[in-house]
Structures are given as structure tokens and as C-alpha cells.
Design a protein around this motif. Structure first.
Motif, PDB file in Angstrom:
ATOM      1  N   GLU A 140       0.871  -1.182   0.000  1.00  0.00           N
ATOM      2  CA  GLU A 140       0.000   0.000   0.000  1.00  0.00           C
ATOM      3  C   GLU A 140       0.903   1.226   0.000  1.00  0.00           C
ATOM      4  O   GLU A 140       2.122   1.120   0.160  1.00  0.00           O
ATOM      5  CB  GLU A 140      -0.953  -0.025   1.203  1.00  0.00           C
ATOM      6  CG  GLU A 140      -0.269  -0.086   2.553  1.00  0.00           C
ATOM      7  CD  GLU A 140      -0.109   1.293   3.176  1.00  0.00           C
ATOM      8  OE1 GLU A 140      -1.082   2.058   3.209  1.00  0.00           O
ATOM      9  OE2 GLU A 140       0.999   1.609   3.638  1.00  0.00           O
TER      10      GLU A 140
ATOM     11  N   SER B  24     -12.917   2.072  -3.195  1.00  0.00           N
ATOM     12  CA  SER B  24     -11.759   2.696  -2.561  1.00  0.00           C
ATOM     13  C   SER B  24     -12.090   2.970  -1.111  1.00  0.00           C
ATOM     14  O   SER B  24     -13.243   2.864  -0.679  1.00  0.00           O
ATOM     15  CB  SER B  24     -11.389   4.003  -3.265  1.00  0.00           C
ATOM     16  OG  SER B  24     -12.442   4.944  -3.138  1.00  0.00           O
TER      17      SER B  24
ATOM     18  N   GLU C 168     -15.416   4.408   3.012  1.00  0.00           N
ATOM     19  CA  GLU C 168     -15.283   3.639   1.779  1.00  0.00           C
ATOM     20  C   GLU C 168     -16.239   4.214   0.746  1.00  0.00           C
ATOM     21  O   GLU C 168     -17.303   4.743   1.094  1.00  0.00           O
ATOM     22  CB  GLU C 168     -15.593   2.155   1.997  1.00  0.00           C
ATOM     23  CG  GLU C 168     -14.553   1.426   2.821  1.00  0.00           C
ATOM     24  CD  GLU C 168     -14.835  -0.066   2.944  1.00  0.00           C
ATOM     25  OE1 GLU C 168     -15.927  -0.509   2.518  1.00  0.00           O
ATOM     26  OE2 GLU C 168     -13.965  -0.790   3.468  1.00  0.00           O
TER      27      GLU C 168
ATOM     28  N   ALA D 216      -6.979   5.879  -1.007  1.00  0.00           N
ATOM     29  CA  ALA D 216      -6.386   5.304  -2.213  1.00  0.00           C
ATOM     30  C   ALA D 216      -7.445   4.546  -2.986  1.00  0.00           C
ATOM     31  O   ALA D 216      -8.380   3.976  -2.407  1.00  0.00           O
ATOM     32  CB  ALA D 216      -5.229   4.365  -1.849  1.00  0.00           C
ATOM     33  N   LEU D 217      -7.311   4.558  -4.309  1.00  0.00           N
ATOM     34  CA  LEU D 217      -8.226   3.806  -5.169  1.00  0.00           C
ATOM     35  C   LEU D 217      -7.424   2.917  -6.106  1.00  0.00           C
ATOM     36  O   LEU D 217      -6.282   3.208  -6.451  1.00  0.00           O
ATOM     37  CB  LEU D 217      -9.145   4.741  -5.961  1.00  0.00           C
ATOM     38  CG  LEU D 217      -8.554   5.719  -6.991  1.00  0.00           C
ATOM     39  CD1 LEU D 217      -8.303   5.036  -8.338  1.00  0.00           C
ATOM     40  CD2 LEU D 217      -9.506   6.898  -7.199  1.00  0.00           C
ATOM     41  N   SER D 218      -8.057   1.823  -6.499  1.00  0.00           N
ATOM     42  CA  SER D 218      -7.470   0.891  -7.464  1.00  0.00           C
ATOM     43  C   SER D 218      -7.916   1.273  -8.867  1.00  0.00           C
ATOM     44  O   SER D 218      -9.120   1.403  -9.126  1.00  0.00           O
ATOM     45  CB  SER D 218      -7.918  -0.540  -7.143  1.00  0.00           C
ATOM     46  OG  SER D 218      -7.822  -1.376  -8.274  1.00  0.00           O
TER      47      SER D 218
ATOM     48  N   GLN E  81      -2.393   1.718  -7.713  1.00  0.00           N
ATOM     49  CA  GLN E  81      -3.170   2.612  -6.865  1.00  0.00           C
ATOM     50  C   GLN E  81      -2.865   4.075  -7.197  1.00  0.00           C
ATOM     51  O   GLN E  81      -1.740   4.425  -7.545  1.00  0.00           O
ATOM     52  CB  GLN E  81      -2.855   2.390  -5.380  1.00  0.00           C
ATOM     53  CG  GLN E  81      -3.630   1.275  -4.732  1.00  0.00           C
ATOM     54  CD  GLN E  81      -3.455   1.258  -3.223  1.00  0.00           C
ATOM     55  OE1 GLN E  81      -2.598   1.942  -2.668  1.00  0.00           O
ATOM     56  NE2 GLN E  81      -4.272   0.472  -2.539  1.00  0.00           N
TER      57      GLN E  81
ATOM     58  N   GLY F  94      -3.428   7.565  -4.932  1.00  0.00           N
ATOM     59  CA  GLY F  94      -3.802   7.948  -3.587  1.00  0.00           C
ATOM     60  C   GLY F  94      -3.365   9.360  -3.256  1.00  0.00           C
ATOM     61  O   GLY F  94      -2.513   9.945  -3.931  1.00  0.00           O
TER      62      GLY F  94
ATOM     63  N   ALA G 191     -12.119  12.192  -3.064  1.00  0.00           N
ATOM     64  CA  ALA G 191     -12.347  10.777  -3.390  1.00  0.00           C
ATOM     65  C   ALA G 191     -13.573  10.601  -4.284  1.00  0.00           C
ATOM     66  O   ALA G 191     -13.534   9.873  -5.282  1.00  0.00           O
ATOM     67  CB  ALA G 191     -12.494   9.969  -2.107  1.00  0.00           C
TER      68      ALA G 191
END
Length: 424
Positions: free
Chosen positions: A81, A284, A269, A307-309, A127, A129, A148
Motif C-alpha cells: 500500500e 476505494s 469507503e 487510495a483507489l485501485s 493505486q 492515492g 475521493a
């Protein structure tokens, strides 16, 4: 024997890589608007960083890290991460001493976790972020939450749900921890081996267990919201107040704990509610991590991030049928007839590229008809035909592939012509 990519990894091929590039451009622009600056950290770090930063009791540290010993006998881990690495860099480079605070950073990069590969989840994944370090203002929490959501909204997603919780400060967490121990201890033998261990190490992790999620004790577990002290309640109320002021919808979930030990106060989330997205709806997540900087050897510094994928973002775009406006057209394709024209074609292509145009030509010595077919497949806006006659007369035969219109233009003026029509 055929060599394939390792399980849990993937090749990002042309046709798809352009989508990644577009997403990166959108997220970079969003970072600019929110005044976050890019940071790039090593792909591998000392293992102790993640043991101390992420937490020994987490599944990531216990089961999912790619750890090896280097030739110097040091334990090294591929980063699972991004936050721990960013905080390590923040401490090492004394960014806390900068005049402008908070320090607001963003990153892109591959992360590595040894988990079961499934749709949208890989052992090597990318990721994006952000981290905001140096402020304990609830308005910063609201800013990160807004960032986000906009990360998805700016790319066209609509079926989103923001789920929010407070994990409280240290005092609140200790009170809740004891309540969880008291609650789950009578059921200890009914829990999985991991949760039996978590009951002693970090009982909050039990609420995040996938194996025991349907155990009756889960539904009656004490909520952290019942144990928030006045400071934590006030802090959480302010975060919600700012979200309300920005007209950001959210749902409170008292069982949301996230999978990392460093979180406190705000945790959240973002989930996809798109039909057909899949059983795992989380896109995320993130939250506040006051105390992490000290754990890694720095001065007392509050922080928050998310953080996002990119892989799961692409899944959500597909589920909602969002087509990214990816530019995949050539400005020009040069068709060559004859050896004499070949040299001039190479010169012309290089000149046009130097002037900012996207240009290509044939390198397989195809016949003219096949070259036109290649130009069509590549979605070239214009085709320039160069033959012996054109070279002698210093012209190019320019064809508009959309209208079919053709005209002869001086080779000296072709660049200006292409730029004019490109701007239309």
C-alpha cells in the motif's frame, strides 16, 4: 514451454493503455485543482516499515506481503500500500518543516499483495492515492472525502455510495476494544483461528473478518459510536457538517473499520451500486491516521488520505457503460509510391512529428491499396500520398479520409494545412 505472466498480474496492451493514460490525466488534473503535489517512492521498502505502519495484526502483514531477503541479509518487502511509504518519506525528508502546511501529496504506482486473484483484484495492482499531513482540522477530512468522490464523478460514474464511520481517538478506541473483548470472548471457540488471535491482538479486526461475517455475534457487536468521547463525537459531527454543507450524501456504518491498523477518527469507503459490478462493491477507502508519523519515527503529525485501485475503477466504468473519450486517431498517414519517394517520406514524417503532429507511415513495403487500408484501420484523419511525380513537383496529394476530398499542397505548406484542419 510458453512463458506467461505470473498469476495475478496482467499486461496492459495498446487499446487499453490509452484508457489508463486518460484516467491518470483526469486524476492529475484533479490533484492540481485540490493543490496536491506528486510524490514518487520506491517500489520496495524495509519490511519493518509495513510491520510498524500497517500493523502486525492485519491480513496484509500476516498473509499478503511479498517479502524477501536481499544479498545484504536485509528483509525487504514490495510495497502492499502507499501510505506507509509516503509517511516514511515525509519523515525522512523532513517535509514537516516546510513553511506551507498541511503537506498535500498524491501518488500513482504498482502495489503488491499475495491474495487470491479475482475479477478486478490482482497481485500486482495500481493505486492512486492522496495524503494530507499536518492538520487535524475536520475540514481536511471533508476535503479528502470530496476529492475521493470527484475522482469517480469526473470520470462519469454516478452509481456511488459513500459509507462513513468514526473510529474515535485513542481513549475511545480503548473503551471500545474492551467492550469487543467482553462481547466476543464467550464465542471465542466458535470463531475462526484468525479471529481467536485477533481477540487478543486487535479485536477491532474481527468486525472485518470475511469468514465470520455471518456469525450471530457480529450483528450484536458493540458499536464504536457508542464509545466515542466528547472530543471524538464533536470531531465526527464537524466532518458530517462540512459534508452536508457541500451537499455530499453519505451513509453511516458503525461496523466499517477498514483493513489497516493505523486508522482513527474518520474512516470511509466508496462503493459502486452499479448493477452487475460484482459481489465486492468497494471501490476505494481511506481515513485519518493520527499517530502513524510518530510510529515511523517522526514528530507528532496528524494525517488523512485515501487510495483507489485503477483496475476496480475500470470495472466500475464498464459496469455503468461509461465510454472514456480516448483520442485514438492519427493526424496523418503517409502513403509512399516508389523508392525515390521513400527518403522524402521519412523526412516529411520526421518534420511533421517535430511540429507536434501524430504521424505514421508504412514500414512493410505494402502496395498502395494496402497502405490505404492500414491508414483506415489506424483512423488517420488525413493521408498524404507521395510518389515520384509528387517529389519532382514538390507537392503532396492530401486526402481527407472522412470526406474523401483530395487536394495537392506544397510540401512546405503541408504542416500548416494539417494544423489548421486539426484545430477545426
Amino acid at each position: 514451454m510458453a512463458m506467461n505472466a505470473p498469476r495475478g498480474t496482467q499486461d496492459i496492451l495498446p487499446g487499453t493503455s490509452e484508457k489508463w493514460q486518460y484516467i491518470e490525466e483526469v486524476l492529475r488534473d484533479l490533484s492540481r485543482r485540490f493543490h496536491y503535489k506528486e510524490i514518487r517512492t520506491p517500489i520496495f521498502e524495509h519490511t519493518e516499515l509495513f510491520q510498524r505502519g500497517v500493523g502486525d495484526s492485519t491480513d496484509i502483514v500476516q498473509k499478503e506481503m511479498y517479502t524477501f531477503e536481499d544479498r545484504g541479509g536485509r528483509s525487504i518487502t514490495l510495497r502492499p500500500e502507499g501510505t506507509a511509504s509516503v509517511v516514511r518519506s515525509f519523515v525522512q525528508n523532513k517535509l514537516h518543516g516546510l513553511a506551507n502546511q498541511p503537506t498535500k501529496l498524491f501518488y500513482f504506482g504498482p502495489m503488491f499483495r499475495y491474495e487470491r486473484p479475482q475479477q478486478g483484484r490482482y497481485r500486482q495492482f495500481v493505486q492512486f492515492g492522496i495524503e494530507a499531513l499536518g492538520s487535524e482540522d475536520p475540514a481536511v477530512d471533508a476535503e479528502v472525502l470530496s476529492f475521493a468522490l470527484k475522482s469517480y464523478q469526473d470520470l462519469g460514474l454516478k452509481s456511488l455510495k459513500l459509507v462513513l464511520n468514526s473510529l474515535g481517538d485513542q481513549e475511545s478506541r480503548e473503551a471500545h476494544r474492551q467492550a469487543l473483548v467482553d462481547h466476543f470472548s464467550p464465542h471465542k471457540e466458535e470463531l475462526c483461528e484468525d479471529c481467536q488471535l485477533r481477540l487478543e491482538q486487535n479485536p477491532l479486526r474481527i468486525l472485518d473478518c470475511k469468514k465470520d461475517k455471518d456469525h450471530p455475534a457480529m450483528g450484536t457487536a458493540p458499536s464504536i459510536l457508542e464509545y466515542l468521547n466528547e472530543y471524538s463525537k464533536t470531531y465526527f459531527d464537524k466532518v458530517k457538517h462540512y459534508l452536508d454543507a457541500m451537499d455530499i450524501d453519505y451513509v453511516i456504518d458503525p461496523n466499517l473499520v477498514r483493513g489497516l491498523d493505523y486508522y482513527n477518527h474518520t474512516a470511509f469507503e466508496i462503493m459502486s451500486e452499479a448493477e452487475g459490478f460484482g459481489a465486492i462493491t468497494t471501490l476505494s477507502g481511506g481515513g485519518r491516521y493520527n499517530g502513524l508519523v510518530e510510529d515511523i519515527g517522526g514528530p507528532a503529525t496528524p494525517g488523512i488520505g485515501f487510495a483507489l485501485s485503477i483496475e476496480r475503477l475500470l470495472m466500475a466504468l464498464e459496469a455503468e457503460g461509461v465510454e472514456l473519450p480516448v483520442e485514438n486517431q492519427l493526424d496523418c498517414y503517409v502513403v509512399v509510391m516508389g523508392e525515390k519517394a521513400e527518403v522524402e517520406a521519412v523526412k516529411l514524417v520526421d518534420k511533421l512529428r517535430s511540429e507536434g503532429l501524430q504521424v505514421d507511415k508504412d514500414y512493410l513495403h505494402k502496395k498502395v491499396k494496402a497502405q490505404f487500408k492500414a491508414a483506415d484501420r489506424l483512423k488517420a484523419k488525413k493521408v498524404i500520398v507521395l510518389g515520384d511525380r509528387e517529389i519532382e513537383e514538390g507537392i503532396g496529394n492530401v486526402k481527407d479520409m472522412a470526406s474523401g476530398e483530395q487536394k495537392e499542397i506544397s510540401l512546405e505548406d503541408i504542416s500548416a494545412e494539417l494544423k489548421d484542419t486539426k484545430g477545426e
